[in-house]
Design an enzyme around this catalytic site. Structure first.
Site, PDB file in Angstrom:
ATOM      1  N   SER A 135      82.025 -17.260  26.535  1.00  0.00           N
ATOM      2  CA  SER A 135      83.169 -16.913  27.382  1.00  0.00           C
ATOM      3  C   SER A 135      84.303 -16.446  26.479  1.00  0.00           C
ATOM      4  O   SER A 135      84.753 -17.199  25.616  1.00  0.00           O
ATOM      5  CB  SER A 135      83.599 -18.143  28.186  1.00  0.00           C
ATOM      6  OG  SER A 135      84.823 -17.905  28.844  1.00  0.00           O
ATOM      7  N   LYS A 161      80.781 -13.339  29.080  1.00  0.00           N
ATOM      8  CA  LYS A 161      81.751 -13.503  30.171  1.00  0.00           C
ATOM      9  C   LYS A 161      83.110 -13.145  29.610  1.00  0.00           C
ATOM     10  O   LYS A 161      83.464 -13.598  28.514  1.00  0.00           O
ATOM     11  CB  LYS A 161      81.717 -14.945  30.676  1.00  0.00           C
ATOM     12  CG  LYS A 161      82.960 -15.442  31.405  1.00  0.00           C
ATOM     13  CD  LYS A 161      82.693 -16.805  32.049  1.00  0.00           C
ATOM     14  CE  LYS A 161      83.948 -17.654  32.160  1.00  0.00           C
ATOM     15  NZ  LYS A 161      83.674 -19.002  32.726  1.00  0.00           N
ATOM     16  N   LYS A 163      87.333 -12.901  30.498  1.00  0.00           N
ATOM     17  CA  LYS A 163      88.421 -13.270  31.397  1.00  0.00           C
ATOM     18  C   LYS A 163      89.125 -12.006  31.860  1.00  0.00           C
ATOM     19  O   LYS A 163      89.310 -11.073  31.063  1.00  0.00           O
ATOM     20  CB  LYS A 163      89.412 -14.178  30.652  1.00  0.00           C
ATOM     21  CG  LYS A 163      88.808 -15.504  30.216  1.00  0.00           C
ATOM     22  CD  LYS A 163      88.581 -16.408  31.398  1.00  0.00           C
ATOM     23  CE  LYS A 163      88.041 -17.762  30.973  1.00  0.00           C
ATOM     24  NZ  LYS A 163      87.857 -18.667  32.112  1.00  0.00           N
ATOM     25  N   ASP A 188      85.665 -13.579  34.850  1.00  0.00           N
ATOM     26  CA  ASP A 188      86.282 -14.793  35.395  1.00  0.00           C
ATOM     27  C   ASP A 188      87.791 -14.552  35.539  1.00  0.00           C
ATOM     28  O   ASP A 188      88.480 -14.298  34.545  1.00  0.00           O
ATOM     29  CB  ASP A 188      86.027 -15.985  34.463  1.00  0.00           C
ATOM     30  CG  ASP A 188      86.523 -17.313  35.042  1.00  0.00           C
ATOM     31  OD1 ASP A 188      87.083 -17.318  36.159  1.00  0.00           O
ATOM     32  OD2 ASP A 188      86.329 -18.350  34.363  1.00  0.00           O
ATOM     33  N   GLU A 213      83.730 -14.579  38.894  1.00  0.00           N
ATOM     34  CA  GLU A 213      84.071 -15.998  39.003  1.00  0.00           C
ATOM     35  C   GLU A 213      85.517 -16.183  39.482  1.00  0.00           C
ATOM     36  O   GLU A 213      86.443 -15.568  38.949  1.00  0.00           O
ATOM     37  CB  GLU A 213      83.870 -16.641  37.623  1.00  0.00           C
ATOM     38  CG  GLU A 213      83.997 -18.149  37.593  1.00  0.00           C
ATOM     39  CD  GLU A 213      83.662 -18.724  36.209  1.00  0.00           C
ATOM     40  OE1 GLU A 213      82.998 -18.029  35.403  1.00  0.00           O
ATOM     41  OE2 GLU A 213      84.085 -19.854  35.929  1.00  0.00           O
ATOM     42  N   ASP A 238      84.455 -21.658  40.843  1.00  0.00           N
ATOM     43  CA  ASP A 238      84.662 -22.666  39.798  1.00  0.00           C
ATOM     44  C   ASP A 238      85.736 -23.634  40.325  1.00  0.00           C
ATOM     45  O   ASP A 238      85.413 -24.658  40.957  1.00  0.00           O
ATOM     46  CB  ASP A 238      85.081 -21.951  38.497  1.00  0.00           C
ATOM     47  CG  ASP A 238      85.505 -22.872  37.358  1.00  0.00           C
ATOM     48  OD1 ASP A 238      85.578 -24.088  37.556  1.00  0.00           O
ATOM     49  OD2 ASP A 238      85.792 -22.375  36.242  1.00  0.00           O
ATOM     50  N   LYS A 262      80.895 -27.846  36.730  1.00  0.00           N
ATOM     51  CA  LYS A 262      81.509 -28.543  35.593  1.00  0.00           C
ATOM     52  C   LYS A 262      81.601 -29.986  36.035  1.00  0.00           C
ATOM     53  O   LYS A 262      82.329 -30.295  36.990  1.00  0.00           O
ATOM     54  CB  LYS A 262      82.917 -28.003  35.307  1.00  0.00           C
ATOM     55  CG  LYS A 262      82.955 -26.564  34.815  1.00  0.00           C
ATOM     56  CD  LYS A 262      84.387 -26.098  34.555  1.00  0.00           C
ATOM     57  CE  LYS A 262      84.390 -24.645  34.140  1.00  0.00           C
ATOM     58  NZ  LYS A 262      85.753 -24.075  34.068  1.00  0.00           N
ATOM     59  N   GLY A 290      82.092 -24.601  31.244  1.00  0.00           N
ATOM     60  CA  GLY A 290      82.629 -25.414  30.167  1.00  0.00           C
ATOM     61  C   GLY A 290      84.141 -25.402  30.181  1.00  0.00           C
ATOM     62  O   GLY A 290      84.767 -24.584  30.872  1.00  0.00           O
TER      63      GLY A 290
HETATM   64  O1  OSB Z   1      87.409 -21.060  33.920  1.00  0.00           O
HETATM   65  O2  OSB Z   1      85.540 -21.340  33.003  1.00  0.00           O
HETATM   66  C1  OSB Z   1      86.762 -21.422  32.942  1.00  0.00           C
HETATM   67  C2  OSB Z   1      87.852 -22.654  29.472  1.00  0.00           C
HETATM   68  C3  OSB Z   1      88.959 -23.397  29.813  1.00  0.00           C
HETATM   69  C4  OSB Z   1      89.349 -23.460  31.135  1.00  0.00           C
HETATM   70  C5  OSB Z   1      88.626 -22.785  32.120  1.00  0.00           C
HETATM   71  C6  OSB Z   1      87.510 -22.041  31.790  1.00  0.00           C
HETATM   72  C7  OSB Z   1      87.133 -21.951  30.434  1.00  0.00           C
HETATM   73  C8  OSB Z   1      86.042 -21.129  29.941  1.00  0.00           C
HETATM   74  C9  OSB Z   1      85.423 -21.531  28.620  1.00  0.00           C
HETATM   75  O3  OSB Z   1      85.678 -20.112  30.476  1.00  0.00           O
HETATM   76  C10 OSB Z   1      84.018 -21.992  28.717  1.00  0.00           C
HETATM   77  C11 OSB Z   1      83.568 -22.663  27.440  1.00  0.00           C
HETATM   78  O4  OSB Z   1      83.735 -23.899  27.318  1.00  0.00           O
HETATM   79  O5  OSB Z   1      83.032 -21.988  26.560  1.00  0.00           O
HETATM   80 MG    MG Z   2      85.991 -20.372  35.340  1.00  0.00          MG
END
Ligand code: OSB
Ligand code: MG
Length: 369
Positions: A135, A161, A163, A188, A213, A238, A262, A290
């Site tokens: 991510s 992935k 953001k 995401d 997402e 999520d 999660k 995560g």
């Molecule tokens: O929205 O999935 C999320 C990290 C912190 C807060 C929210 C998110 C995330 C990630 C990281 O996308 C996922 C990872 O732990 O590698």
């Molecule tokens: Mg997310």
């Protein structure tokens, strides 16, 4: 098993790369660790709340308060036969899911050590290797993001992935497709848009993404259903799914076609198992998300992701994607085929390196009977 003591620690570990989302930027990973003592064994769990309430409403401060004042007093001296008994002990305490999840994980670790079985087996896991992705946060420039994606593809990560946020979305995805072709790709938004932005998602629909997402507000299953009806790309929720029943409702409303599990967001491994089963009964795939966990939280997530309905690559990357030095040994490693091997040793299946935990600790307290 009878819980004799609980140690809480707040830790702060520098992240190798700053992580920026639509809601903020993190340069240091801050979280709580829970260590539970029972029958001569110790179990570990992570509360992956951050310093600020930006992903959800919890922080390390609120989690510490609720643990110290309400949860730990109930757990001390409590006897359990199976960790799935824990949620009912704290059922009347509203929310504070991450705080609860950290304790529950420590109890699962204790239970598995006492039984001499790996956590994945206790949870009903079947997969020996988990396909994983990475991510990536919002980078300063598209070129920087493309270089980082290339690094991770070379390492073998199976899925990327990225953001997104208003102003950093369609053109970014177009550039990624132009540079890397038909890699497994998803985005995401961390709820940065409203239904009025539907044309942006209709534009993203042309890029054959695995999923989109959490595009809209966390408490809005209705608008997610309206948006999903306009898209062929699956919406994955999520932040919206904080209870197993939320998954059922979202599926029934058509708010999503995939769910990100999660365990910490859902309030623990038991709630995560229930969510997994609800989705499986309805043939809705899930995958393991995560929260930039340390090795302690990641180990629990890896075990969970071995369940059969985890069918899309997980946001579980190797330790060296997050930290110079993780607090577990061996560190989580990526296999050349883009998977992570589920450990087979009892409990979490990794050693917690106490000197490192100590080095990163910023607050510590032991609660005894
Ligand atoms: O929205 O999935 C999320 C990290 C912190 C807060 C929210 C998110 C995330 C990630 C990281 O996308 C996922 C990872 O732990 O590698
Ligand atoms: Mg997310």
């Amino acid at each position: 098993m009878r819980v004799e003591a609980i140690e809480l620690r707040q830790i702060a570990i520098p992240l190798l790369f700053p992580f920026e989302t639509s809601f903020g930027r993190e340069e240091v990973k801050t979280c709580l660790l829970v260590r539970a003592y029972a029958d001569g064994l110790t179990g570990w769990g992570e509360v992956p709340a951050s310093a600020a309430p930006l992903y959800n409403e919890e922080t390390v401060g609120t989690a510490w308060h609720v643990l110290e004042s309400f949860i730990v007093p109930r757990v001390l001296g409590w006897t359990f036969h199976h960790p799935s008994e824990f949620p009912s002990l704290v059922k009347d305490i509203r929310r504070h899911h991450m705080a609860k999840a950290g304790v529950e994980a420590a109890l699962w670790d204790l239970f598995c050590q006492a039984e001499g079985i790996p956590l994945s087996r206790a949870l009903g896991g079947v997969q020996k290797e988990i396909a994983v992705g990475v991510s990536l946060g919002i980078e300063g420039t598209v070129d920087r993001l493309l270089r980082r994606i290339e690094d991770f593809l070379v390492k073998g990560y199976r899925r990327i992935k990225v953001k997104i946020k208003p102003g950093w979305d369609v053109e970014v995805v177009r550039a990624i497709r132009r540079a890397f072709g038909e890699i497994l790709l998803q985005v995401d938004a961390n709820s940065a848009y409203t239904l009025e932005d539907a044309p942006i998602f209709e534009a993203l629909d042309a890029f054959n993404l695995l999923l989109i997402e959490q595009p809209l507000a966390e408490d809005d299953l209705v608008d997610h259903a309206k948006l999903q009806a306009r898209l062929s790309t699956p919406i994955c929720l999520d932040e919206s799914i904080v209870h197993p029943e939320d998954a059922r409702k979202a599926i029934e409303l058509g708010s999503c076609r995939v769910i990100n599990i999660k365990q910490a967001r859902l309030g623990g491994l038991s709630a995560a198992l229930r969510t997994h089963d609800i989705c499986r009964e309805r043939n809705v795939p899930v995958w393991c998300g995560g929260l930039l966990e340390t090795g302690v939280g990641r180990a629990a997530n890896i075990a969970l992701a071995s369940l059969p309905n985890f069918r899309l690559p997980a946001d579980l990357s190797a330790s060296d994607r997050y930290f110079e030095e993780d607090i577990i040994e061996p560190p989580v490693r990526l296999n050349p085929d883009g998977t992570i091997t589920v450990p087979t040793a009892p409990g979490l299946g990794f050693q917690i390196v106490e000197e490192r935990v100590e080095k990163y600790t910023t607050r510590r307290e032991v609660f005894r009977l």
